[in-house]
Structure formats: structure tokens, C-alpha cells
Design a protein around this motif. Structure first.
Motif, PDB file in Angstrom:
ATOM      1  N   GLY A  44       0.859  -1.462   0.319  1.00 25.99           N
ATOM      2  CA  GLY A  44      -0.030   0.097  -0.122  1.00 25.99           C
ATOM      3  C   GLY A  44       1.215   1.195  -0.124  1.00 25.99           C
ATOM      4  O   GLY A  44       1.869   1.431   0.673  1.00 25.99           O
ATOM      5  N   VAL A  45       0.828   2.167  -1.132  1.00 28.61           N
ATOM      6  CA  VAL A  45       1.240   3.513  -1.094  1.00 28.61           C
ATOM      7  C   VAL A  45       0.535   4.590  -0.824  1.00 28.61           C
ATOM      8  O   VAL A  45      -0.990   4.393  -0.407  1.00 28.61           O
ATOM      9  N   ASP A  46       0.835   6.038  -0.174  1.00 28.90           N
ATOM     10  CA  ASP A  46      -0.152   7.372  -0.469  1.00 28.90           C
ATOM     11  C   ASP A  46      -0.168   7.812  -0.965  1.00 28.90           C
ATOM     12  O   ASP A  46      -1.430   8.487  -1.086  1.00 28.90           O
ATOM     13  N   ALA A  47      -0.081   6.905  -3.004  1.00 29.08           N
ATOM     14  CA  ALA A  47      -0.945   7.949  -3.842  1.00 29.08           C
ATOM     15  C   ALA A  47      -1.706   6.728  -4.301  1.00 29.08           C
ATOM     16  O   ALA A  47      -1.893   5.605  -4.076  1.00 29.08           O
ATOM     17  N   THR A  48      -2.960   7.140  -4.501  1.00 22.07           N
ATOM     18  CA  THR A  48      -4.103   6.716  -5.737  1.00 22.07           C
ATOM     19  C   THR A  48      -4.421   7.292  -6.765  1.00 22.07           C
ATOM     20  O   THR A  48      -3.526   8.069  -7.662  1.00 22.07           O
ATOM     21  N   ALA A  49      -4.844   6.509  -7.866  1.00 20.01           N
ATOM     22  CA  ALA A  49      -5.388   6.717  -9.017  1.00 20.01           C
ATOM     23  C   ALA A  49      -6.172   8.059  -9.619  1.00 20.01           C
ATOM     24  O   ALA A  49      -5.872   8.560 -10.538  1.00 20.01           O
ATOM     25  N   CYS A  50      -6.449   8.306  -7.516  1.00 19.46           N
ATOM     26  CA  CYS A  50      -6.286  10.587  -7.986  1.00 19.46           C
ATOM     27  C   CYS A  50      -5.200  10.988  -8.457  1.00 19.46           C
ATOM     28  O   CYS A  50      -5.300  11.979  -9.425  1.00 19.46           O
ATOM     29  N   ASN A  51      -4.010  10.522  -8.057  1.00 15.95           N
ATOM     30  CA  ASN A  51      -2.930  10.695  -8.647  1.00 15.95           C
ATOM     31  C   ASN A  51      -2.340  10.389 -10.447  1.00 15.95           C
ATOM     32  O   ASN A  51      -1.401  11.462 -10.905  1.00 15.95           O
ATOM     33  N   LEU A 104       9.764 -10.091  -4.465  1.00 12.04           N
ATOM     34  CA  LEU A 104       8.407  -9.884  -3.889  1.00 12.04           C
ATOM     35  C   LEU A 104       7.676  -9.507  -5.685  1.00 12.04           C
ATOM     36  O   LEU A 104       7.565  -9.016  -6.178  1.00 12.04           O
ATOM     37  N   LYS A 105       6.697 -10.145  -5.274  1.00 11.53           N
ATOM     38  CA  LYS A 105       5.417 -10.221  -6.316  1.00 11.53           C
ATOM     39  C   LYS A 105       3.728 -10.158  -5.755  1.00 11.53           C
ATOM     40  O   LYS A 105       3.553 -10.633  -4.656  1.00 11.53           O
ATOM     41  N   ALA A 106       3.514  -8.605  -6.090  1.00  8.29           N
ATOM     42  CA  ALA A 106       2.625  -8.123  -5.498  1.00  8.29           C
ATOM     43  C   ALA A 106       2.235  -7.037  -6.046  1.00  8.29           C
ATOM     44  O   ALA A 106       2.351  -6.469  -7.421  1.00  8.29           O
ATOM     45  N   ASP A 107       0.889  -6.749  -5.549  1.00  7.79           N
ATOM     46  CA  ASP A 107      -0.113  -5.315  -6.054  1.00  7.79           C
ATOM     47  C   ASP A 107       0.335  -3.984  -5.737  1.00  7.79           C
ATOM     48  O   ASP A 107       0.241  -3.880  -4.223  1.00  7.79           O
ATOM     49  N   VAL A 108       0.835  -3.340  -5.890  1.00  8.00           N
ATOM     50  CA  VAL A 108       0.962  -1.887  -5.460  1.00  8.00           C
ATOM     51  C   VAL A 108      -0.469  -0.810  -5.718  1.00  8.00           C
ATOM     52  O   VAL A 108      -0.508  -0.859  -6.998  1.00  8.00           O
ATOM     53  N   VAL A 109      -1.102  -0.238  -4.398  1.00  9.32           N
ATOM     54  CA  VAL A 109      -1.815  -0.467  -4.268  1.00  9.32           C
ATOM     55  C   VAL A 109      -1.997   0.799  -3.431  1.00  9.32           C
ATOM     56  O   VAL A 109      -1.607   1.750  -2.755  1.00  9.32           O
ATOM     57  N   GLY A 110      -3.557   2.112  -3.795  1.00  7.76           N
ATOM     58  CA  GLY A 110      -3.523   3.089  -3.692  1.00  7.76           C
ATOM     59  C   GLY A 110      -4.863   2.644  -2.035  1.00  7.76           C
ATOM     60  O   GLY A 110      -5.488   2.182  -2.598  1.00  7.76           O
ATOM     61  N   SER A 111      -5.172   3.608  -1.599  1.00 13.40           N
ATOM     62  CA  SER A 111      -6.120   3.554  -1.366  1.00 13.40           C
ATOM     63  C   SER A 111      -7.996   4.383  -1.273  1.00 13.40           C
ATOM     64  O   SER A 111      -8.826   4.157  -0.626  1.00 13.40           O
ATOM     65  N   ASP A 171      -7.342   0.816  -8.162  1.00 13.30           N
ATOM     66  CA  ASP A 171      -6.490   1.438  -7.496  1.00 13.30           C
ATOM     67  C   ASP A 171      -5.508   0.609  -7.875  1.00 13.30           C
ATOM     68  O   ASP A 171      -4.633   0.340  -6.336  1.00 13.30           O
ATOM     69  N   LYS A 172      -4.729   0.423  -8.731  1.00 13.02           N
ATOM     70  CA  LYS A 172      -3.661  -0.318  -8.530  1.00 13.02           C
ATOM     71  C   LYS A 172      -2.012   0.364  -9.807  1.00 13.02           C
ATOM     72  O   LYS A 172      -2.770   0.268 -10.840  1.00 13.02           O
ATOM     73  N   PHE A 173      -1.651   0.675  -8.578  1.00 11.64           N
ATOM     74  CA  PHE A 173      -0.001   0.734  -9.957  1.00 11.64           C
ATOM     75  C   PHE A 173       0.564  -0.520 -10.786  1.00 11.64           C
ATOM     76  O   PHE A 173       0.914   0.156 -11.335  1.00 11.64           O
ATOM     77  N   ALA A 174       0.288  -1.314  -9.966  1.00 14.56           N
ATOM     78  CA  ALA A 174       0.951  -2.799 -11.110  1.00 14.56           C
ATOM     79  C   ALA A 174       0.362  -3.668 -10.086  1.00 14.56           C
ATOM     80  O   ALA A 174      -0.297  -4.121  -8.664  1.00 14.56           O
ATOM     81  N   VAL A 175      -0.065  -4.681 -11.106  1.00 12.50           N
ATOM     82  CA  VAL A 175      -0.318  -5.978 -10.557  1.00 12.50           C
ATOM     83  C   VAL A 175       0.597  -7.232 -10.677  1.00 12.50           C
ATOM     84  O   VAL A 175       1.270  -7.439 -11.819  1.00 12.50           O
ATOM     85  N   ASP A 176       0.780  -7.647  -9.766  1.00 11.89           N
ATOM     86  CA  ASP A 176       1.729  -9.228 -10.536  1.00 11.89           C
ATOM     87  C   ASP A 176       2.782  -8.272 -10.047  1.00 11.89           C
ATOM     88  O   ASP A 176       3.865  -9.071 -10.649  1.00 11.89           O
ATOM     89  N   ARG A 177       3.377  -7.505  -9.698  1.00  8.31           N
ATOM     90  CA  ARG A 177       5.163  -7.204  -9.498  1.00  8.31           C
ATOM     91  C   ARG A 177       6.390  -7.562  -9.523  1.00  8.31           C
ATOM     92  O   ARG A 177       5.797  -7.504  -7.872  1.00  8.31           O
ATOM     93  N   LEU A 178       7.133  -8.082  -9.657  1.00  5.96           N
ATOM     94  CA  LEU A 178       8.367  -8.467  -9.275  1.00  5.96           C
ATOM     95  C   LEU A 178       8.722  -7.113  -8.637  1.00  5.96           C
ATOM     96  O   LEU A 178       9.426  -6.084  -8.777  1.00  5.96           O
ATOM     97  N   LEU A 179       9.305  -6.982  -7.540  1.00 11.27           N
ATOM     98  CA  LEU A 179       9.890  -5.795  -6.551  1.00 11.27           C
ATOM     99  C   LEU A 179      10.902  -6.560  -5.590  1.00 11.27           C
ATOM    100  O   LEU A 179      10.547  -7.665  -5.278  1.00 11.27           O
ATOM    101  N   PRO A 180      12.067  -5.708  -5.243  1.00 10.82           N
ATOM    102  CA  PRO A 180      12.735  -5.972  -3.922  1.00 10.82           C
ATOM    103  C   PRO A 180      11.636  -6.572  -3.264  1.00 10.82           C
ATOM    104  O   PRO A 180      10.829  -5.565  -2.558  1.00 10.82           O
ATOM    105  N   GLU A 181      12.090  -6.673  -2.049  1.00  5.84           N
ATOM    106  CA  GLU A 181      11.783  -6.892  -0.249  1.00  5.84           C
ATOM    107  C   GLU A 181      11.294  -5.427  -0.018  1.00  5.84           C
ATOM    108  O   GLU A 181      12.254  -4.936  -0.219  1.00  5.84           O
ATOM    109  N   ILE A 182      10.295  -4.897   0.449  1.00  6.63           N
ATOM    110  CA  ILE A 182       9.985  -3.613   0.656  1.00  6.63           C
ATOM    111  C   ILE A 182       9.946  -3.774   2.205  1.00  6.63           C
ATOM    112  O   ILE A 182       8.803  -4.402   2.961  1.00  6.63           O
ATOM    113  N   GLU A 183       9.767  -2.059   2.610  1.00  8.28           N
ATOM    114  CA  GLU A 183       9.557  -2.240   4.637  1.00  8.28           C
ATOM    115  C   GLU A 183       8.814  -0.809   3.915  1.00  8.28           C
ATOM    116  O   GLU A 183       9.165  -0.282   2.783  1.00  8.28           O
TER     117      GLU A 183
END
Ligand SMILES: *Cc1c(COP(=O)(O)O)cnc(C)c1O
Length: 426
Positions: free
Chosen positions: A298-305, A330-337, A343-355
Motif C-alpha cells: 500500500g502506498v500513499d498515492a492513489t489513482a487520483c494522482n 516479492l511479487k505484489a500488487d502496488v495499491v492506493g487507498s 486503484d492499482k499501480f501494478a499487478v503481480d509486479r516483481l519487486l525487491p523486499e519492501i519495508e
């Protein structure tokens, strides 16, 4: 694959101190280089001009930057005309792209002295009734179908833009009789094409029409507007357009069709995406995780941005700052609120481990990004920053505030007082 960006995590965190995430940041030097290269690629054409499509990034700092290189502005509304004029772009440096244009818009375009690009033959009467017949006019062509290198680029039968060939000829004839002195021709036959042959193919099509219009009607078209539609590589596997190859390709067909017939004309472009797209970034912070049937970041941007992924599943590359070299575990969806499952910036995206607190950069957001922002769910639009060569930033548009959000609501005194009280207690 993560990409190394022109700024670091430290830079982003220092900017976020003054301008909380999410925010947009534009790379000033990269935009300048893009504009300079474009003008070099078309330097062989005496009257070449890029009319930057204002809708891509309607921000005065960007318009002023591009103006330094000779760019004009392509506008389609009264506020866009005002934005261009207030940014120092005026008269025939403005193209007004009509399409279902109102009387008021025709009057504003005429007052600005803009070149009107007429979308349809039926608009001639409408325009004449509103502003009379201008000295200069451009007409928008829709060939129905368009092929380059034997590949069909676009089926334009169901595109609402432009007029048929028959109507085009009729319109030139009529407008000449009505006293128009200078003519142009325009067509936009692709969107986000990264094919180096797109502009040369389109130019050849329009150049042939110029010759035919001259032969059949005795009308000498003075400029050819190749419009926008030149793409950028959103996906790291895609290859960017080589603007010098494109410029040479257009030059070749110009010599073959225009120069050979003893003619001369000016080339115009109206690129938006190509000019700023790769050089704008949406910077957002990781604020949560979910582990259900899938992994979510989950990120603080949304599709509104940034609406493009939600609206048409557009791919935007994402880089986790400071982790550019790390393995993608990590394989994840990156999503807004937003309360919308798209409201997904990415679906099943490969990413480094995220904190928590990691800074994600959503790339290629410099055109049709902030511009398409909206306020659904009461989400506020973000700030835009300009990054200079020393990686300092200037705020070129502040973030929207809740005050701005309520500004257009004029309900009654009770409502206004309630809102005012909330801001006082804030
Ligand atoms: C949208 C638009 C452009 C710019 O398109 P890009 O894909 O951003 O290059 C140019 N001209 C007209 C008339 C447009 O509608």
C-alpha cells in the motif's frame, strides 16, 4: 530489473521534508535536452515548430521551459489558452485544436490570434458565425485507415476526429472562396507509437495530399502538422524512438514528394507525451502491507494522482529507491487507498523486499499524469516539483488542500460556517 534514476533516496527524502509524498518531480535538464534534440532533428526544415500539447502537462513552468527552445502550445479549451498566453506563448505560436468547439471557445482562440485546427467541415459555418473567416486555417484529416510498413497502425473509422478525404477537399475549396489566405493540414493517426516510421509514414500521406490539393484545387498548403502520438517506452523491454532517425525519415519523404514537386512547406508537431513523459516521476511512500490471497503493497498515492494504470491498465515501471541493485523477491500488487479495486499501480509486479517507509518511484508519469488527476473519494491532488541540475527542487504547483476542495461548494451559510470551524480547530 530496477532502474537507476536521476535522483536518490536521500534526494527524495530531503524533498519530502518540505513537500510530503506523494508528489511529482520533473527533470528539468532532461526536458531541455529532449526539446533541443527535437529541434536539431528537424533543423533541415526552415519553419519547424513543436506546439507542445498542453493537456499532457498543463504547468506554466514546463510551458516556459519549452518556450525557450521555440515551442508553441496546442490548446483545446479556454483555460489552456489562458495558461499558454500567461506563460508567454501567444498568437500563431498557439494551435487551437477544435472538436465540438463552442462559440465562446472560437472567440477566445480568435482573440488570442491562435491558428484554428478545424475538426470538421460542418464547423466552417459554426466558426464563421462565431468569429468570421480567419486568414489562416488548418484542417484535420481522418483517412479511415492508415498503413505504414504494410502494417495497419490504426482503424480510424470509429475515431471521432477529423474529416474524410472528400470533405477535406470540399472544405479547402470552400474556405479558399471565403478568403482564407494560409492553409495547413493535420492528422493524428496513432497514440503512443514507438515506431520510428510513424511520423515519416504519416508525413508521406499528408505530403501526397498537399500535392493533390494543389493540383486539383490550386490551393497551396503551407504547413503540415504531424500532431502528437509519438510514444515512449513505458516498459523497460521497449526501445525508445530515435528522434534523429524520425527527423531523417520525414526529410527523406519531404524531398521525394514536396521538394521534387518544387514546393516548400513548414513541418509542425504537437507532441505531449514524448516531450515530458519519461522525465516526470510520481514519488510515493509505502504505508502498509496486506497478505491475503495475494501480496499487497500500500502506498500513499492513489489513482487520483495517476490514473493511467486504473483507466487502461497502463504499465508504469516502479523503482524502489535505494534498492535498485536488490534481487526481486516479492511479487505484489502496488495499491492506493481508493474504494475502487482498479486503484492499482501494478499487478503481480516483481519487486525487491519492501519495508514500511520505502520510497517508490512510479516512472514515465511526466505526461498525462498529474494532468489527469481527480478528487474521487476526497483525495487531493499532489504537488509538482521541478528538479534542477544540482538536484535541488522548486515547487511549481503546490499540493491541493482541503480548502481548495471545498472552494466550489456554495451550499448555504450553515455549511460554510461548519467548514470554517473545522479549519479553525485544525
Ligand atoms: C492529445 C493530443 C496531442 C498530444 O498527444 P501525445 O500522445 O501526448 O503526443 C496532440 N494533438 C492533439 C490534437 C491531441 O489531441
Amino acid at each position: 530489473m530496477q532502474q537507476f534514476l536521476p535522483f536518490t533516496k536521500e534526494d527524495a527524502l530531503s524533498w519530502a521534508y518540505d513537500y510530503p509524498t506523494p508528489f511529482y518531480v520533473y527533470d528539468e535538464e532532461a526536458i531541455k535536452k529532449c526539446a533541443s534534440d527535437l529541434y536539431r532533428a528537424f533543423a533541415w526544415n526552415k519553419g519547424f515548430k513543436e506546439y507542445f500539447a498542453v493537456k499532457a502537462t498543463p504547468t506554466p513552468a514546463i510551458l516556459r521551459l519549452l518556450r525557450q527552445f521555440g515551442c508553441g502550445a496546442d490548446c483545446a479549451s479556454i483555460p489552456e489558452l489562458m495558461l499558454a498566453e500567461a506563460s508567454g506563448i501567444s498568437g500563431t505560436d498557439i494551435m487551437f485544436s477544435s472538436n465540438e468547439t463552442s462559440d465562446k471557445e472560437y472567440r477566445a482562440a480568435a482573440k488570442a490570434g491562435a491558428i484554428i485546427n478545424l475538426d470538421d467541415i460542418t464547423q466552417i459555418k459554426h466558426m464563421e458565425d462565431s468569429i468570421g473567416i480567419p486568414e489562416t486555417i488548418c484542417l484535420r484529416y481522418n483517412p479511415g485507415e492508415f498503413n505504414i510498413t504494410n502494417e495497419i497502425m490504426g482503424h480510424l473509422f470509429d475515431s471521432k476526429f477529423g474529416m474524410t478525404k472528400e470533405q477535406l477537399f470540399e472544405a479547402y475549396k470552400l474556405l479558399k472562396e471565403k478568403g482564407v489566405k494560409h492553409f495547413g493540414i493535420h492528422a493524428m493517426l496513432a497514440s503512443c507509437s514507438i515506431d520510428n516510421d510513424y511520423y515519416p509514414g504519416l508525413a508521406a500521406e499528408l505530403f501526397r495530399l498537399v500535392v493533390e490539393v494543389k493540383e486539383k484545387l490550386g490551393v497551396q498548403i503551407e504547413f503540415v502538422d504531424l500532431s502528437g502520438g509519438v510514444g515512449i517506452p513505458y516498459h523497460p523491454d521497449e526501445k525508445p524512438v530515435d528522434i534523429f532517425t524520425v527527423g531523417k525519415g520525414v526529410h527523406r519523404v519531404y524531398d521525394e514528394i514536396i521538394a521534387k514537386n518544387g514546393m516548400e512547406l513548414k513541418i509542425f508537431t504537437e507532441m505531449g507525451r514524448y516531450m515530458t513523459g519519461p522525465y516526470g516521476y510520481l514519488v510515493t511512500k509505502v504505508i502498509g502491507f496486506k497478505h491475503i490471497y495475494k501480496e499487497y503493497v500500500g502506498v500513499d498515492a492513489t489513482a487520483c494522482n495517476l490514473m493511467r494504470p486504473a483507466m487502461y491498465g497502463a504499465y508504469h515501471h516502479i523503482t524502489v529507491l535505494g534498492k535498485e541493485d536488490e534481487e526481486l523477491k516479492l511479487k505484489a500488487d502496488v495499491v492506493g487507498s481508493l474504494c475502487e479495486n482498479n486503484d492499482k499501480f501494478a499487478v503481480d509486479r516483481l519487486l525487491p523486499e519492501i519495508e514500511l517507509g520505502d520510497i517508490l518511484v512510479i516512472e514515465d508519469a511526466g505526461a498525462h499524469g498529474h494532468a489527469m488527476g481527480y478528487n474521487y473519494n476526497g483525495k487531493l491532488r499532489s504537488a509538482e516539483l521541478m528538479m534542477h541540475s544540482d538536484r535541488s527542487v522548486t515547487c511549481i504547483r503546490r499540493a491541493q488542500t482541503a480548502r481548495d476542495y471545498f472552494d466550489t461548494l456554495d451550499v448555504d451559510r450553515e455549511f460554510t460556517e461548519n467548514i470554517d470551524r473545522m479549519f479553525e480547530n485544525d
